[in-house]
Scaffold this motif. Structure first.
Motif, short mmCIF file in Angstrom:
data_model
loop_
_atom_site.label_atom_id
_atom_site.label_comp_id
_atom_site.label_asym_id
_atom_site.label_seq_id
_atom_site.Cartn_x
_atom_site.Cartn_y
_atom_site.Cartn_z
N MET A 115 0.85 -1.19 0.00
CA MET A 115 0.00 0.00 0.00
C MET A 115 0.88 1.24 0.00
N ALA A 116 0.61 2.18 -0.89
CA ALA A 116 1.43 3.38 -1.02
C ALA A 116 1.22 4.30 0.17
N LYS A 117 2.30 4.97 0.54
CA LYS A 117 2.23 5.92 1.64
C LYS A 117 1.55 7.20 1.15
N SER A 118 0.61 7.73 1.91
CA SER A 118 -0.06 8.97 1.55
C SER A 118 0.67 10.15 2.17
N ASP A 119 0.35 11.36 1.67
CA ASP A 119 0.93 12.57 2.26
C ASP A 119 0.51 12.71 3.72
N ARG A 120 -0.72 12.32 4.02
CA ARG A 120 -1.21 12.40 5.39
C ARG A 120 -0.39 11.49 6.30
N ILE A 121 -0.19 10.26 5.87
CA ILE A 121 0.60 9.32 6.67
C ILE A 121 2.04 9.79 6.78
N GLY A 122 2.58 10.32 5.69
CA GLY A 122 3.95 10.82 5.72
C GLY A 122 4.14 11.95 6.71
N LEU A 123 3.17 12.87 6.76
CA LEU A 123 3.27 13.99 7.70
C LEU A 123 3.14 13.50 9.14
N LEU A 124 2.19 12.61 9.39
CA LEU A 124 2.04 12.05 10.73
C LEU A 124 3.33 11.37 11.17
N ALA A 125 3.94 10.60 10.27
CA ALA A 125 5.19 9.91 10.60
C ALA A 125 6.30 10.92 10.90
N ASP A 126 6.39 11.97 10.10
CA ASP A 126 7.42 12.99 10.33
C ASP A 126 7.26 13.66 11.69
N LEU A 127 6.02 13.82 12.13
CA LEU A 127 5.75 14.50 13.39
C LEU A 127 6.07 13.63 14.61
N THR A 128 6.44 12.37 14.39
CA THR A 128 6.83 11.51 15.52
C THR A 128 8.28 11.74 15.93
N GLN A 129 9.02 12.50 15.15
CA GLN A 129 10.44 12.72 15.45
C GLN A 129 10.62 13.29 16.86
N GLY A 130 11.67 12.81 17.54
CA GLY A 130 11.96 13.29 18.88
C GLY A 130 11.31 12.47 19.97
N HIS A 131 10.59 11.41 19.59
CA HIS A 131 9.95 10.55 20.58
C HIS A 131 10.52 9.14 20.51
N HIS A 132 10.38 8.42 21.59
CA HIS A 132 10.94 7.06 21.66
C HIS A 132 9.92 6.00 21.27
N THR A 133 8.77 6.01 21.94
CA THR A 133 7.76 4.97 21.71
C THR A 133 6.42 5.61 21.39
N ALA A 134 5.86 5.23 20.25
CA ALA A 134 4.58 5.78 19.81
C ALA A 134 3.48 4.74 19.96
N LEU A 135 2.42 5.13 20.63
CA LEU A 135 1.21 4.32 20.73
C LEU A 135 0.24 4.80 19.66
N ASP A 136 -0.09 3.91 18.73
CA ASP A 136 -1.00 4.24 17.63
C ASP A 136 -2.35 3.58 17.91
N ILE A 137 -3.31 4.38 18.36
CA ILE A 137 -4.65 3.87 18.69
C ILE A 137 -5.51 3.90 17.42
N GLY A 138 -6.09 2.75 17.09
CA GLY A 138 -6.82 2.64 15.84
C GLY A 138 -5.83 2.52 14.69
N THR A 139 -4.85 1.65 14.87
CA THR A 139 -3.70 1.58 13.97
C THR A 139 -4.05 1.15 12.55
N ASP A 140 -5.13 0.37 12.40
CA ASP A 140 -5.55 -0.14 11.10
C ASP A 140 -4.42 -0.93 10.44
N HIS A 141 -3.84 -0.43 9.35
CA HIS A 141 -2.77 -1.16 8.66
C HIS A 141 -1.40 -0.96 9.31
N GLY A 142 -1.31 -0.06 10.28
CA GLY A 142 -0.02 0.19 10.93
C GLY A 142 0.95 1.00 10.10
N LEU A 143 0.45 1.73 9.11
CA LEU A 143 1.35 2.41 8.17
C LEU A 143 2.07 3.61 8.77
#
Length: 212
Positions: free
Chosen positions: A1-29
């Motif tokens: 499944m291709a990465k969307s701009d929305r998913i890409g931005l969310l992923a970029d915003l995780t920078q600076g953190h150690h462990t991310a809890l993704d609630i409602g992870t769906d595909h885990g992308l």
């Protein structure tokens, strides 16, 4: 499944953190992208449904991720410093946040509708908004970065976003929202028309506030 701009931005915003809890992870992308980029060290993929959690397991096989069948925070026992709740309605996100723990945790929230309603609920639930972003991925998606804290916002801030309203990236989003409201003005009763005119005036303020 291709990465969307929305998913890409969310992923970029995780920078600076150690462990991310993704609630409602769906595909885990989001977790997969964040881990691939080295933005986080570990993930916790959580979902209320067994099927989406199994999809996440498949996509995240071999990754440092725990998988938890959970309704919101109810079954989460692991430590984390970032919570992602994305791709849900504003009301559902607010309902989940009622059980959010206290502490120095960052929240990345991306409602599928009514970001203004989520902002209002964040104030009511004891959160403040640190930053906001908007990305177009077929549709416009607002992402809110929040943490624990007490604050109140004006009605304009709730509609526009107290941070987003000063960002250039918000202009096309506000312009579209304003045009959508103007399109239906002639089709509503006087009471609704008054509300829409107030919202249109707020979007005009947002267009003026957003920095070039």
């Amino acid at each position: 499944m291709a990465k969307s701009d929305r998913i890409g931005l969310l992923a970029d915003l995780t920078q600076g953190h150690h462990t991310a809890l993704d609630i409602g992870t769906d595909h885990g992308l989001v977790l997969k992208t964040a881990l691939d980029l080295g933005h986080i060290e570990k993930g916790i993929a959580s979902d209320i449904g067994r099927l989406p959690l199994s999809r996440a397991r498949k996509n995240l096989k071999g990754y440092p991720v725990d998988f938890v069948l959970s309704d919101g925070f109810s079954n989460i026992t692991q430590a984390y410093d970032l919570v992602i709740i994305a791709g849900m309605g504003a009301f559902l996100i607010a309902t989940i946040l009622k059980d959010a723990p206290d502490g120095a945790i960052t929240y990345l929230l991306q409602p599928n509708d009514k970001p203004e309603a989520l902002r209002r609920d964040l104030c009511r639930l004891g959160f403040l908004i640190e930053d906001e972003f908007v990305v177009k991925d077929r549709y416009y998606h607002v992402i809110i970065k929040a943490k624990r804290g007490l604050i109140s916002y004006s009605e304009d801030d709730l509609l526009l976003g107290p941070v987003l309203r000063f960002k250039l990236e918000a202009k096309p989003y506000y312009r579209q929202k304003k045009q959508q409201l103007e399109t239906i003005l002639s089709k509503v009763d006087d009471a609704r028309r008054s509300t829409l005119l107030t919202m249109i005036a707020s979007y005009e303020k947002g267009l003026a506030d957003a920095k070039d």
